[in-house]
Design a protein around this motif. Structure first.
Motif, PDB file in Angstrom:
ATOM      1  N   GLY A  87      29.677  26.660  44.038  1.00 21.20           N
ATOM      2  CA  GLY A  87      30.019  27.983  43.529  1.00 21.20           C
ATOM      3  C   GLY A  87      29.740  29.034  44.595  1.00 21.20           C
ATOM      4  N   VAL A  88      30.675  29.935  44.775  1.00 20.12           N
ATOM      5  CA  VAL A  88      30.500  31.028  45.740  1.00 20.12           C
ATOM      6  C   VAL A  88      30.405  32.333  44.968  1.00 20.12           C
ATOM      7  CG1 VAL A  88      31.495  32.238  47.718  1.00 20.12           C
ATOM      8  CG2 VAL A  88      31.875  29.789  47.434  1.00 20.12           C
ATOM      9  N   ARG A  89      29.399  33.102  45.279  1.00 18.28           N
ATOM     10  CA  ARG A  89      29.273  34.443  44.696  1.00 18.28           C
ATOM     11  C   ARG A  89      29.208  35.442  45.839  1.00 18.28           C
ATOM     12  NH1 ARG A  89      25.322  38.046  43.904  1.00 18.28           N
ATOM     13  NH2 ARG A  89      23.750  36.625  44.728  1.00 18.28           N
ATOM     14  N   ASP A 125      30.103  41.762  41.685  1.00 12.33           N
ATOM     15  CA  ASP A 125      30.049  40.345  42.086  1.00 12.33           C
ATOM     16  C   ASP A 125      31.360  39.643  41.746  1.00 12.33           C
ATOM     17  OD1 ASP A 125      27.505  40.376  43.117  1.00 12.33           O
ATOM     18  OD2 ASP A 125      26.541  39.802  41.246  1.00 12.33           O
ATOM     19  N   THR A 127      33.120  35.672  41.839  1.00 11.50           N
ATOM     20  CA  THR A 127      32.728  34.262  41.963  1.00 11.50           C
ATOM     21  C   THR A 127      33.950  33.357  42.056  1.00 11.50           C
ATOM     22  OG1 THR A 127      32.674  33.941  39.573  1.00 11.50           O
ATOM     23  CG2 THR A 127      30.614  34.604  40.617  1.00 11.50           C
ATOM     24  N   VAL A 129      34.807  28.820  42.385  1.00 14.28           N
ATOM     25  CA  VAL A 129      34.281  27.454  42.424  1.00 14.28           C
ATOM     26  C   VAL A 129      35.121  26.642  43.399  1.00 14.28           C
ATOM     27  CG1 VAL A 129      33.857  25.354  41.103  1.00 14.28           C
ATOM     28  CG2 VAL A 129      33.390  27.573  40.071  1.00 14.28           C
ATOM     29  N   GLN A 173      26.253  34.113  48.209  1.00 12.58           N
ATOM     30  CA  GLN A 173      25.378  32.998  47.837  1.00 12.58           C
ATOM     31  C   GLN A 173      26.246  31.807  47.455  1.00 12.58           C
ATOM     32  OE1 GLN A 173      23.053  33.602  44.260  1.00 12.58           O
ATOM     33  NE2 GLN A 173      21.393  32.312  45.003  1.00 12.58           N
ATOM     34  N   ILE A 180      34.574  24.061  36.050  1.00 21.63           N
ATOM     35  CA  ILE A 180      34.686  24.320  34.612  1.00 21.63           C
ATOM     36  C   ILE A 180      36.076  23.977  34.078  1.00 21.63           C
ATOM     37  CG2 ILE A 180      35.312  26.745  34.917  1.00 21.63           C
ATOM     38  CD1 ILE A 180      33.531  27.354  32.509  1.00 21.63           C
ATOM     39  N   GLY A 181      37.087  24.141  34.934  1.00 19.72           N
ATOM     40  CA  GLY A 181      38.450  23.841  34.504  1.00 19.72           C
ATOM     41  C   GLY A 181      38.657  22.368  34.217  1.00 19.72           C
ATOM     42  N   VAL A 188      38.956  28.530  28.808  1.00 20.81           N
ATOM     43  CA  VAL A 188      37.894  29.011  29.693  1.00 20.81           C
ATOM     44  C   VAL A 188      38.341  28.996  31.139  1.00 20.81           C
ATOM     45  CG1 VAL A 188      35.518  28.639  30.380  1.00 20.81           C
ATOM     46  CG2 VAL A 188      36.218  28.146  28.053  1.00 20.81           C
ATOM     47  N   GLU A 191      39.997  32.122  32.396  1.00 20.12           N
ATOM     48  CA  GLU A 191      39.104  33.237  32.700  1.00 20.12           C
ATOM     49  C   GLU A 191      38.523  33.098  34.091  1.00 20.12           C
ATOM     50  OE1 GLU A 191      36.166  34.181  29.705  1.00 20.12           O
ATOM     51  OE2 GLU A 191      37.303  33.022  28.267  1.00 20.12           O
ATOM     52  N   VAL A 192      38.197  31.862  34.460  1.00 18.90           N
ATOM     53  CA  VAL A 192      37.628  31.628  35.780  1.00 18.90           C
ATOM     54  C   VAL A 192      38.648  31.934  36.853  1.00 18.90           C
ATOM     55  CG1 VAL A 192      36.728  29.863  37.319  1.00 18.90           C
ATOM     56  CG2 VAL A 192      36.001  29.931  34.956  1.00 18.90           C
ATOM     57  N   ARG A 196      36.114  37.733  38.414  1.00 15.92           N
ATOM     58  CA  ARG A 196      35.400  38.713  37.602  1.00 15.92           C
ATOM     59  C   ARG A 196      35.732  40.117  38.050  1.00 15.92           C
ATOM     60  NH1 ARG A 196      29.524  35.835  37.431  1.00 15.92           N
ATOM     61  NH2 ARG A 196      30.194  34.078  36.208  1.00 15.92           N
TER      62      ARG A 196
ATOM     63  N   ASN B 133      25.412  31.748  37.501  1.00 15.12           N
ATOM     64  CA  ASN B 133      25.932  30.788  38.463  1.00 15.12           C
ATOM     65  C   ASN B 133      27.458  30.715  38.347  1.00 15.12           C
ATOM     66  OD1 ASN B 133      25.053  29.130  40.491  1.00 15.12           O
ATOM     67  ND2 ASN B 133      24.987  27.302  39.214  1.00 15.12           N
ATOM     68  N   PRO B 134      28.194  30.658  39.463  1.00 16.02           N
ATOM     69  CA  PRO B 134      29.652  30.552  39.369  1.00 16.02           C
ATOM     70  C   PRO B 134      30.071  29.339  38.544  1.00 16.02           C
ATOM     71  CG  PRO B 134      28.991  31.020  41.608  1.00 16.02           C
ATOM     72  CD  PRO B 134      27.742  30.758  40.848  1.00 16.02           C
ATOM     73  N   GLY B 135      31.027  29.552  37.684  1.00 16.74           N
ATOM     74  CA  GLY B 135      31.533  28.455  36.860  1.00 16.74           C
ATOM     75  C   GLY B 135      30.701  28.204  35.624  1.00 16.74           C
ATOM     76  N   TRP B 137      29.029  28.526  31.946  1.00 13.70           N
ATOM     77  CA  TRP B 137      29.535  28.944  30.647  1.00 13.70           C
ATOM     78  C   TRP B 137      28.360  29.058  29.682  1.00 13.70           C
ATOM     79  CZ3 TRP B 137      30.071  23.859  32.256  1.00 13.70           C
ATOM     80  CH2 TRP B 137      29.381  22.917  31.481  1.00 13.70           C
ATOM     81  N   ILE B 145      32.585  28.580  23.342  1.00 17.61           N
ATOM     82  CA  ILE B 145      32.227  28.523  24.762  1.00 17.61           C
ATOM     83  C   ILE B 145      33.071  29.534  25.538  1.00 17.61           C
ATOM     84  CG2 ILE B 145      32.502  27.089  26.820  1.00 17.61           C
ATOM     85  CD1 ILE B 145      30.191  26.041  25.422  1.00 17.61           C
ATOM     86  N   ALA B 146      32.443  30.265  26.453  1.00 15.19           N
ATOM     87  CA  ALA B 146      33.184  31.161  27.348  1.00 15.19           C
ATOM     88  C   ALA B 146      32.401  31.308  28.641  1.00 15.19           C
ATOM     89  CB  ALA B 146      33.403  32.517  26.687  1.00 15.19           C
ATOM     90  N   VAL B 147      33.076  31.823  29.652  1.00 22.45           N
ATOM     91  CA  VAL B 147      32.431  31.997  30.954  1.00 22.45           C
ATOM     92  C   VAL B 147      31.283  32.988  30.830  1.00 22.45           C
ATOM     93  CG1 VAL B 147      32.783  32.770  33.318  1.00 22.45           C
ATOM     94  CG2 VAL B 147      34.571  31.510  32.148  1.00 22.45           C
ATOM     95  N   THR B 149      29.453  35.842  32.118  1.00 21.58           N
ATOM     96  CA  THR B 149      29.737  36.882  33.092  1.00 21.58           C
ATOM     97  C   THR B 149      29.279  38.240  32.600  1.00 21.58           C
ATOM     98  OG1 THR B 149      31.511  38.031  34.280  1.00 21.58           O
ATOM     99  CG2 THR B 149      32.083  37.126  32.150  1.00 21.58           C
ATOM    100  N   ARG B 180      39.545  12.378  28.735  1.00 15.17           N
ATOM    101  CA  ARG B 180      40.659  12.944  29.492  1.00 15.17           C
ATOM    102  C   ARG B 180      40.434  12.552  30.951  1.00 15.17           C
ATOM    103  NH1 ARG B 180      40.453  17.730  31.818  1.00 15.17           N
ATOM    104  NH2 ARG B 180      42.348  18.673  32.560  1.00 15.17           N
TER     105      ARG B 180
END
Lengths: 196, 484
Positions: A87-89, A125, A127, A129, A173, A180-181, A188, A191-192, A196, B133-135, B137, B145-147, B149, B180
């Motif tokens: 993960g990159v922030r 910020d 982010t 992935v 960072q 997550i995908g 979800v 959204e990623v 953001r 943390n990136p990613g 949830w 569930i959601a990101v 942020t 899956r």
């Protein structure tokens, strides 16, 4: 016999001197240490050490940030071997002026694969992935910020600065993350993808 | 009968003496110990049979157990036998009342879970301004569930959120949506089905169709499985050890630095419960139940397939390696590979790939297979930049290596074999990345620790150090920082 000893010792002395010169030149030409420890924060201000990671496309370091110049700014990091997504922030502020330029569109590419597209205006910020297949067991991570509309403050009538500014980078960072995908395909992941 | 017993007594004495005197490991001593252990195991089974006979009459007396068994030599592992009055095996196992379940299992279980939950919740409150943390949830107030942020929520299902990080999402996705598989990408086929299946079962009684309901189901399954695992662990260890040591092993397991995974949406607790219960029923001679539980363990985590070897050794120990004493119940061990085969066939049917487990694991860079694998991360550790987690991984691997070696030398051979095969398995994936979590299920290591815990100094040091680390790890996990 004595003469032979003298010759041998002088030869050894020469070899030592040559080796010292060689080592000194190696040390001088050695690439900057760009090893990155996961979870550590790279500060792009005067108190940070972002210079060792920065490649082309960066302006000089200012008090709290560094401007990334268009059309692209590069970062090169050597990261620990890892089998999870990373993960990159990044805390970024975009070069913008309403209404002409409401935000900067920034593509983040990791090892030449675009992993996120951000719309950057005020400082916040962002982010992304990086999937593990992008790293592909490599330890070197080349991050590239690509700007579609980097503009100089002069062109926007703000001041006399002629640099083509993209975003001001405050800190960055990298952590272990979750793709997550892959887990939650919808909604979800959408959204990623939007950042953001 | 008498001469054989006398011989066995002599042999045991020599084995123990040589072993203790030299402090070294000898093959002949191991062989003798295996034979002695097999007699001890047979004693327990026979004693249980005798108890059954007394209870139900002599009609069910088997010729195999016709001879008196009280002349058998106790196992060297049976240190400070729990009952000096030669009670039956069943009495030894259950005759110490039910108070143990409350005092030695339920109370430590509740105390540690409450403390971990409090620490996790406190972490959320204390680091509210830490960027998520990136990613990552989390469960939102809607229960979906959601990101997360820009920061982790402190008010939205905090007690569920702190236990559903990282791989919890994979189990959640299997339970909710099934398997899956995307070739070349990390997919949920890398995870085994028993835990998500149990989540589905529990979810049917939860009146919530949201993601929060699924996470709650996962937490219920994990904690119930942990409680069952602890009960069976205590019962299992009571066979060979005094009650205090067995109870201490339970406590040490609960305060282990990564023991919060037992309560999280992870399959460790189900695996531990099925594994320990399988050993318990194997020790008490109920082989079909043991085989079924080992099969269940195989369906909960990949190391379950390795249970076949230690259980087979246990079976042969109880039969004193006499081929004539092998009964059809040995076929119960066939349930283990059959379970894996059934799951693979299911994956072939559902996602179209018989090897979907291995293919998905490959996307994690987990390369199974060579004896050089354990050295790969060692070499990498020496050469490359490392981080806090690497140091922890190696510390856990080193400590566990010592405990596994001691388990092989000092515990029942089947436990030792389970420890060594389990450790070999988790170090053969080219990475020590999740080592602190993987070692949780190697229960013989905790037996060694519990034995050391007879020393009050060690006991206090372990509990303080492990609890402190557990708090730190729980905080990191709650904040979506990588632990294991």
């Amino acid at each position: 016999m004595a003469l032979g000893s003298v010759n041998a010792s002088s030869t050894i002395r020469r070899l030592i001197v040559c080796a010292a010169f060689f080592l000194a030149s190696c040390a001088k030409e050695r690439a900057p240490d760009n090893r990155y420890t996961l979870e550590s924060i790279i500060n792009f201000g005067a108190k940070g050490d972002s210079e060792r990671f920065r490649g082309e496309g960066w302006s000089h370091t200012e008090t709290a940030f560094t401007w990334a110049l268009g059309p692209r700014a590069r970062l090169q990091l050597k990261v620990p071997w890892n089998n999870r997504p990373l993960g990159v922030r990044m805390r970024l502020g975009g070069m913008h002026k309403l209404p002409e330029l409401p935000f900067q569109v920034v593509d983040l590419a990791a090892n030449d694969t675009v992993v996120a597209t951000w719309q950057v205006s005020r400082t916040t910020d962002f982010t992304a992935v990086i999937p593990p297949d992008v790293l592909a067991k490599k330890r070197s991570l080349n991050l590239e910020l690509r700007f579609q509309n980097a503009t100089s403050p002069q062109a926007l009538g703000l001041n006399a600065d002629t640099r083509p500014l993209g975003v001001s980078c405050f800190e960055m960072q990298i952590t272990k993350a979750v793709a997550i995908g892959d887990i939650w395909p919808q909604p979800v992941a959408r959204e990623v993808a939007q950042g953001r | 009968m008498a001469p054989r017993s006398a011989g066995a007594r002599k042999n045991t004495s020599c084995t123990s003496g040589c072993y203790m005197a030299s402090g070294r490991f000898h093959f002949h001593s191991l062989t003798a110990r295996i034979l002695t252990e097999s007699r001890a195991a047979r004693t327990i089974v026979a004693n249980q049979m005798s108890a059954s006979v007394r209870r139900f009459g002599s009609n069910c007396l088997s010729p195999m157990h016709d001879s008196p068994t009280t002349t058998e030599i106790p196992s060297p592992a049976a240190e400070s036998a729990p009952d000096p009055h030669n009670r039956s095996g069943r009495a030894r196992l259950t005759g110490f009342g039910r108070s143990w379940m409350v005092r030695d299992v339920l109370l430590p279980f509740l105390a540690t879970r409450l403390m971990l939950s409090f620490v996790g919740w406190l972490a959320l409150l204390s680091f509210q301004n830490l960027p998520a943390n990136p990613g990552s949830w989390e469960l939102k107030p809607s229960g979906e569930i959601a990101v997360a942020t820009p920061y982790l929520s402190t008010t939205s299902y905090p007690l569920l959120n702190i236990y559903s990080r990282w791989d919890g999402g994979w189990y959640h996705s299997i339970a909710k949506n099934g398997y899956r598989f995307v070739p070349g990408k990390q997919s949920n086929t890398a995870f085994f089905p028993l835990y998500p299946m149990l989540m589905r079962v529990v979810h049917t009684i939860i009146p919530s169709d949201t993601d929060a309901g699924w996470v709650l189901a996962g937490c219920i399954v994990s904690n119930c499985a942990l409680f069952i695992a602890l009960c069976y662990l205590l019962l299992l260890l009571r066979i060979d050890l005094d009650h205090e040591t067995a109870a201490r092993a339970v406590l040490y397991l609960l305060v282990f630095p990564t023991a919060f995974f037992f309560s999280a949406v992870y399959s460790e607790s189900v695996f531990l419960a099925t594994t320990v219960a399988a050993f318990y029923y194997a020790r008490t001679g109920k082989w079909w139940i043991a085989g079924a539980l080992a099969g269940a363990a195989t369906l909960s985590r990949s190391p379950g397939i390795l249970l076949g070897a230690p259980l087979l050794l246990e079976y042969l120990l109880q039969r004193r390696f006499q081929w004539r004493e092998i009964r059809p119940d040995i076929l119960s061990l066939g349930i283990i590979p059959a379970s894996l085969a059934a799951h693979m066939l299911y994956l072939r049917w559902s996602v179209g790939d018989l090897m979907a487990i291995q293919d998905a694991q490959a996307a994690w860079g987990a390369e199974w297979g060579t004896f050089s694998s354990p050295w790969t991360p060692v070499i990498r550790f020496a050469r490359e930049p490392f981080m806090f987690n690497d140091v922890m991984n190696f510390a856990f691997a080193g400590a566990m290596l010592v405990l596994v070696i001691l388990a092989v030398l000092r515990l029942r051979p089947s436990y030792g074999l389970y420890a060594i095969t389990g450790f070999w398995f988790i170090t053969s994936w080219s990475t020590f990345e999740s080592m602190p979590r993987y070692v949780l299920v190697i229960f013989p290591a905790f037996v060694i620790l519990a034995k050391w815990g007879r020393n009050p100094m060690f006991d206090r040091a372990y509990v303080v150090l492990a609890s402190g680390l557990a708090a730190v790890f729980m905080m990191r996990f709650a904040l979506w920082r990588w632990v294991a």
